[in-house]
Design a protein around this motif. Structure first.
Motif, PDB file in Angstrom:
ATOM      1  N   GLN A  81      29.040  41.356  82.886  1.00  0.00           N
ATOM      2  CA  GLN A  81      29.469  41.034  84.198  1.00  0.00           C
ATOM      3  C   GLN A  81      30.666  41.996  84.760  1.00  0.00           C
ATOM      4  O   GLN A  81      30.561  42.309  85.929  1.00  0.00           O
ATOM      5  CB  GLN A  81      30.041  39.455  84.287  1.00  0.00           C
ATOM      6  N   TRP A  82      31.454  42.314  83.889  1.00  0.00           N
ATOM      7  CA  TRP A  82      32.715  43.168  84.214  1.00  0.00           C
ATOM      8  C   TRP A  82      31.944  44.609  84.548  1.00  0.00           C
ATOM      9  O   TRP A  82      32.631  45.146  85.464  1.00  0.00           O
ATOM     10  CB  TRP A  82      33.675  43.033  83.078  1.00  0.00           C
ATOM     11  N   ARG A  84      29.191  45.462  85.637  1.00  0.00           N
ATOM     12  CA  ARG A  84      28.411  45.432  86.645  1.00  0.00           C
ATOM     13  C   ARG A  84      29.301  45.349  87.801  1.00  0.00           C
ATOM     14  O   ARG A  84      28.987  46.281  88.897  1.00  0.00           O
ATOM     15  CB  ARG A  84      27.427  44.109  86.717  1.00  0.00           C
ATOM     16  N   GLU A  85      30.499  44.786  87.870  1.00  0.00           N
ATOM     17  CA  GLU A  85      31.291  44.727  89.140  1.00  0.00           C
ATOM     18  C   GLU A  85      31.953  46.184  89.177  1.00  0.00           C
ATOM     19  O   GLU A  85      32.124  46.601  90.212  1.00  0.00           O
ATOM     20  CB  GLU A  85      32.306  43.690  88.959  1.00  0.00           C
TER      21      GLU A  85
END
Length: 86
Positions: A81-82, A84-85
């Motif tokens: 998730q990190w 992707r951001e």
């Protein structure tokens, strides 16, 4: 009337005598105040100070390894998730 005056004088004399007996013997000396002296810079160069962020980095690394040991699936999901951001 003279009895009351006599009793008042007797009470004052008794109080004065007790005050003389129980008063402190020597007065306490005052505390000496230290004079602030100027610091002389060291002649030899001092060794380099350790990086203050180093302890924080080591702590974060330890926490991350503990989390990874406990539940690697959640940590992997958070990292994905990190990324992707970013």
């Amino acid at each position: 009337m003279t009895f009351f005056i006599f009793m008042a004088i007797l009470a004052l004399a008794l109080i004065f005598a007790l005050w003389l007996v129980f008063q402190p013997g020597k007065p306490r000396p005052r505390k000496k105040i230290k004079q602030a002296t100027k610091k002389i810079p060291p002649t030899e160069p001092s060794p380099a100070k350790p990086d203050p962020n180093r302890r924080r980095k080591v702590f974060k690394k330890q926490v991350a390894t503990e989390l990874l040991k406990r539940n690697p699936d959640i940590v992997a999901a958070v990292i994905k998730q990190w990324l992707r951001e970013k």
